[in-house]
Design a protein around this motif. Structure first.
Motif, PDB file in Angstrom:
ATOM      1  N   ILE A 114      11.827  13.294  13.958  1.00 33.28           N
ATOM      2  CA  ILE A 114      11.497  13.977  12.964  1.00 33.28           C
ATOM      3  C   ILE A 114      10.966  13.084  11.931  1.00 33.28           C
ATOM      4  O   ILE A 114      11.233  11.931  11.806  1.00 33.28           O
ATOM      5  CB  ILE A 114      13.062  14.630  12.620  1.00 33.28           C
ATOM      6  CG1 ILE A 114      12.782  15.782  11.393  1.00 33.28           C
ATOM      7  CG2 ILE A 114      13.924  13.355  12.081  1.00 33.28           C
ATOM      8  CD1 ILE A 114      14.038  16.473  11.051  1.00 33.28           C
ATOM      9  N   SER A 115      10.205  13.751  11.030  1.00 36.05           N
ATOM     10  CA  SER A 115       9.580  12.833  10.047  1.00 36.05           C
ATOM     11  C   SER A 115      10.182  13.129   8.704  1.00 36.05           C
ATOM     12  O   SER A 115      11.357  13.848   8.443  1.00 36.05           O
ATOM     13  CB  SER A 115       8.030  13.490   9.708  1.00 36.05           C
ATOM     14  OG  SER A 115       8.270  14.860   9.156  1.00 36.05           O
ATOM     15  N   LEU A 116      10.076  11.904   7.858  1.00 37.20           N
ATOM     16  CA  LEU A 116      10.626  12.228   6.423  1.00 37.20           C
ATOM     17  C   LEU A 116      10.441  13.385   5.866  1.00 37.20           C
ATOM     18  O   LEU A 116      11.183  13.903   5.055  1.00 37.20           O
ATOM     19  CB  LEU A 116      10.141  10.717   5.862  1.00 37.20           C
ATOM     20  CG  LEU A 116      10.762  10.617   4.323  1.00 37.20           C
ATOM     21  CD1 LEU A 116      12.591  10.633   4.143  1.00 37.20           C
ATOM     22  CD2 LEU A 116      10.075   9.407   3.686  1.00 37.20           C
ATOM     23  N   GLU A 117       9.091  14.019   5.690  1.00 34.93           N
ATOM     24  CA  GLU A 117       8.857  14.896   4.989  1.00 34.93           C
ATOM     25  C   GLU A 117       9.556  16.313   5.431  1.00 34.93           C
ATOM     26  O   GLU A 117      10.087  17.232   4.901  1.00 34.93           O
ATOM     27  CB  GLU A 117       7.498  15.346   5.402  1.00 34.93           C
ATOM     28  CG  GLU A 117       6.386  14.234   4.585  1.00 34.93           C
ATOM     29  CD  GLU A 117       6.278  12.920   5.163  1.00 34.93           C
ATOM     30  OE1 GLU A 117       5.830  12.097   4.667  1.00 34.93           O
ATOM     31  OE2 GLU A 117       6.554  12.918   6.496  1.00 34.93           O
ATOM     32  N   GLU A 118       9.997  16.378   6.880  1.00 36.04           N
ATOM     33  CA  GLU A 118      10.775  17.407   7.506  1.00 36.04           C
ATOM     34  C   GLU A 118      12.279  17.452   6.806  1.00 36.04           C
ATOM     35  O   GLU A 118      12.779  18.410   6.796  1.00 36.04           O
ATOM     36  CB  GLU A 118      10.655  17.275   8.836  1.00 36.04           C
ATOM     37  CG  GLU A 118       9.204  17.657   9.463  1.00 36.04           C
ATOM     38  CD  GLU A 118       9.268  17.715  10.968  1.00 36.04           C
ATOM     39  OE1 GLU A 118       9.133  18.780  12.034  1.00 36.04           O
ATOM     40  OE2 GLU A 118       9.345  16.601  11.447  1.00 36.04           O
ATOM     41  N   ILE A 119      12.816  16.008   6.847  1.00 35.22           N
ATOM     42  CA  ILE A 119      14.063  16.077   6.450  1.00 35.22           C
ATOM     43  C   ILE A 119      13.996  16.304   5.078  1.00 35.22           C
ATOM     44  O   ILE A 119      14.789  17.232   4.460  1.00 35.22           O
ATOM     45  CB  ILE A 119      14.641  14.457   6.709  1.00 35.22           C
ATOM     46  CG1 ILE A 119      14.642  14.395   7.944  1.00 35.22           C
ATOM     47  CG2 ILE A 119      15.835  14.396   5.911  1.00 35.22           C
ATOM     48  CD1 ILE A 119      15.021  12.688   8.210  1.00 35.22           C
ATOM     49  N   ASN A 120      13.236  16.180   4.258  1.00 37.95           N
ATOM     50  CA  ASN A 120      13.344  16.191   2.601  1.00 37.95           C
ATOM     51  C   ASN A 120      13.047  17.784   2.193  1.00 37.95           C
ATOM     52  O   ASN A 120      13.530  18.115   1.473  1.00 37.95           O
ATOM     53  CB  ASN A 120      12.185  15.423   1.855  1.00 37.95           C
ATOM     54  CG  ASN A 120      12.792  13.765   1.773  1.00 37.95           C
ATOM     55  OD1 ASN A 120      13.961  13.553   1.645  1.00 37.95           O
ATOM     56  ND2 ASN A 120      11.563  13.052   1.661  1.00 37.95           N
ATOM     57  N   ALA A 121      12.145  18.491   3.509  1.00 40.69           N
ATOM     58  CA  ALA A 121      11.929  19.629   3.159  1.00 40.69           C
ATOM     59  C   ALA A 121      13.241  20.762   3.327  1.00 40.69           C
ATOM     60  O   ALA A 121      13.089  21.792   2.428  1.00 40.69           O
ATOM     61  CB  ALA A 121      10.888  20.384   4.007  1.00 40.69           C
ATOM     62  N   SER A 122      14.228  20.194   3.865  1.00 39.02           N
ATOM     63  CA  SER A 122      15.365  20.847   4.226  1.00 39.02           C
ATOM     64  C   SER A 122      16.542  20.491   2.882  1.00 39.02           C
ATOM     65  O   SER A 122      17.586  21.232   3.059  1.00 39.02           O
ATOM     66  CB  SER A 122      16.073  20.632   5.718  1.00 39.02           C
ATOM     67  OG  SER A 122      16.295  19.280   5.503  1.00 39.02           O
ATOM     68  N   LEU A 123      16.124  19.610   2.205  1.00 33.25           N
ATOM     69  CA  LEU A 123      17.179  19.240   1.129  1.00 33.25           C
ATOM     70  C   LEU A 123      16.685  19.743  -0.153  1.00 33.25           C
ATOM     71  O   LEU A 123      16.638  19.137  -1.233  1.00 33.25           O
ATOM     72  CB  LEU A 123      17.251  17.833   1.162  1.00 33.25           C
ATOM     73  CG  LEU A 123      17.649  17.119   2.276  1.00 33.25           C
ATOM     74  CD1 LEU A 123      17.680  15.473   2.112  1.00 33.25           C
ATOM     75  CD2 LEU A 123      19.071  17.665   2.634  1.00 33.25           C
ATOM     76  N   VAL A 124      16.710  21.264  -0.277  1.00 27.01           N
ATOM     77  CA  VAL A 124      15.968  22.060  -1.399  1.00 27.01           C
ATOM     78  C   VAL A 124      17.304  22.938  -1.725  1.00 27.01           C
ATOM     79  O   VAL A 124      17.506  23.675  -0.957  1.00 27.01           O
ATOM     80  CB  VAL A 124      14.792  22.716  -1.398  1.00 27.01           C
ATOM     81  CG1 VAL A 124      14.442  23.348  -2.632  1.00 27.01           C
ATOM     82  CG2 VAL A 124      13.733  21.629  -1.075  1.00 27.01           C
ATOM     83  N   PHE A 125      17.858  22.795  -2.894  1.00 24.35           N
ATOM     84  CA  PHE A 125      19.139  23.592  -3.183  1.00 24.35           C
ATOM     85  C   PHE A 125      18.858  24.430  -4.428  1.00 24.35           C
ATOM     86  O   PHE A 125      18.197  24.026  -5.440  1.00 24.35           O
ATOM     87  CB  PHE A 125      20.316  22.667  -3.345  1.00 24.35           C
ATOM     88  CG  PHE A 125      20.435  21.788  -2.259  1.00 24.35           C
ATOM     89  CD1 PHE A 125      21.258  21.988  -1.091  1.00 24.35           C
ATOM     90  CD2 PHE A 125      20.001  20.276  -2.659  1.00 24.35           C
ATOM     91  CE1 PHE A 125      21.300  20.980  -0.195  1.00 24.35           C
ATOM     92  CE2 PHE A 125      19.694  19.458  -1.778  1.00 24.35           C
ATOM     93  CZ  PHE A 125      20.587  19.634  -0.218  1.00 24.35           C
ATOM     94  N   MET A 126      19.349  25.702  -4.171  1.00 25.97           N
ATOM     95  CA  MET A 126      19.367  26.637  -5.359  1.00 25.97           C
ATOM     96  C   MET A 126      20.545  26.669  -6.075  1.00 25.97           C
ATOM     97  O   MET A 126      21.640  26.816  -5.451  1.00 25.97           O
ATOM     98  CB  MET A 126      19.000  28.067  -4.986  1.00 25.97           C
ATOM     99  CG  MET A 126      17.749  28.248  -4.436  1.00 25.97           C
ATOM    100  SD  MET A 126      16.341  27.810  -5.899  1.00 25.97           S
ATOM    101  CE  MET A 126      16.731  29.403  -6.890  1.00 25.97           C
ATOM    102  N   ARG A 127      20.761  26.268  -7.367  1.00 27.86           N
ATOM    103  CA  ARG A 127      21.837  26.333  -8.139  1.00 27.86           C
ATOM    104  C   ARG A 127      21.852  27.399  -8.915  1.00 27.86           C
ATOM    105  O   ARG A 127      21.276  27.571  -9.942  1.00 27.86           O
ATOM    106  CB  ARG A 127      22.002  25.099  -8.975  1.00 27.86           C
ATOM    107  CG  ARG A 127      22.395  23.805  -8.215  1.00 27.86           C
ATOM    108  CD  ARG A 127      23.910  23.812  -7.698  1.00 27.86           C
ATOM    109  NE  ARG A 127      24.319  22.790  -6.839  1.00 27.86           N
ATOM    110  CZ  ARG A 127      24.414  22.675  -5.571  1.00 27.86           C
ATOM    111  NH1 ARG A 127      24.009  23.902  -4.876  1.00 27.86           N
ATOM    112  NH2 ARG A 127      24.846  21.806  -5.048  1.00 27.86           N
ATOM    113  N   PRO A 128      22.941  28.491  -8.881  1.00 27.89           N
ATOM    114  CA  PRO A 128      23.054  29.759  -9.437  1.00 27.89           C
ATOM    115  C   PRO A 128      23.699  29.418 -11.210  1.00 27.89           C
ATOM    116  O   PRO A 128      24.463  28.596 -11.403  1.00 27.89           O
ATOM    117  CB  PRO A 128      23.938  30.674  -8.925  1.00 27.89           C
ATOM    118  CG  PRO A 128      24.855  29.759  -8.198  1.00 27.89           C
ATOM    119  CD  PRO A 128      23.875  28.593  -7.594  1.00 27.89           C
TER     120      PRO A 128
END
Length: 279
Positions: free
Chosen positions: A134-148
């Motif tokens: 897995i690439s670093l870009e793929e890992i970082n792409a899944s670490l996006v969070f929405m805070r209500p």
């Protein structure tokens, strides 16, 4: 004998010193420094606790993934691993929340161990599914969070509203490399389990994959972080064990029953460990 002036009034002298200190700009400045350091220390401790939870849950995910070689239905295990990693990502979201508006490198040592363990777990799952890294870009792409956002209305109390701030967490290249280096040890253990179940193809696939990772680390050389050079030695050991064991399986695999291949693999790696200890 006459007392010195003010000698008999210690309380009055202490009050005078206290009043002088309270109005001193130097003391006021140091109180601000104290508050800033206390705030930073508290944040550091919270990050350490979250990182510890990330490490524990990531290790549990890795232990779960090792069951893939022995369970007949591997899809259920992979789905369960996905659920566990989703929970880990929520913990990383808490780290992102703590680091909002902060310099990440001021607190990097507080959570780097957990992030490395997470990279190891998610890369292990990715390899089992796709037989690739897995690439670093793929890992970082899944670490996006929405805070209500919470808005206080008279009719509703603390009702979460959509469209809150978006938080992102970026795994540093050094944490990614260190996590991938740790992955090699888990792949070696997967080889032993695979051979024990009569699967002699996986060790050769892993051997080729580890060789590619080793070649990639060789390009970095001494230009990477200090910890990478330390773990590169362990990577070479894992690669050597897998390659030597694969050689033994290729030469003697046809004459040994499948249920005994794991013993050959384990004894081979144990023999290599003993030779490495004798310097």
């Amino acid at each position: 004998m006459n007392r010195r002036e003010g000698e008999g009034c210690p309380r009055r002298n202490a009050d005078a010193v206290k009043d002088a200190n309270s109005s001193s700009p130097v003391i006021a400045a140091f109180k601000v420094f104290q508050q800033e350091l206390d705030t930073k220390h508290d944040k550091h401790e919270r990050l350490v606790k979250i990182s510890r939870d990330v490490t524990i849950e990531s290790k549990r995910t890795i232990f779960l993934l090792h069951r893939v070689t022995s369970e007949p239905n591997a899809d259920n295990i992979l789905k369960e691993a996905d659920v566990k990693l989703d929970a880990v990502r929520q913990k990383i979201g808490q780290i992102a929340e703590e680091l909002r508006g902060e310099d990440i490198f001021q607190f990097h040592r507080a959570f780097t161990a957990g992030i490395q363990e997470y990279v190891e777990a998610v890369s292990f799952l990715h390899y089992i599914r796709h037989r690739s890294l897995i690439s670093l870009e793929e890992i970082n792409a899944s670490l996006v969070f929405m805070r209500p956002e919470k808005v206080d209305d008279k009719g509703s109390a603390d009702a979460p509203q959509a469209g809150g701030p978006v938080l992102t967490f970026q795994v540093t290249p050094s944490d990614y490399l260190l996590g991938v280096a740790d992955l090699t040890g888990e792949l070696m253990r997967m080889c032993i389990s695979s051979v024990g179940n009569g699967d002699i193809d996986t060790p050769f696939q892993v051997s080729q994959f580890l060789r590619q990772i080793h070649d990639g680390f060789s390009y970095i050389g001494n230009t990477g972080p200090y910890e990478v050079s330390k773990k590169l030695h362990t990577l070479r050991q894992s690669l050597g064990k897998v390659e030597d064991a694969c050689y033994a399986l290729r030469v003697r695999g046809s004459e040994i029953p499948k249920h005994m291949l794991a013993d050959v693999f384990s004894s081979r790696t144990a023999h290599l460990d003993h030779e490495e200890g004798v310097v």
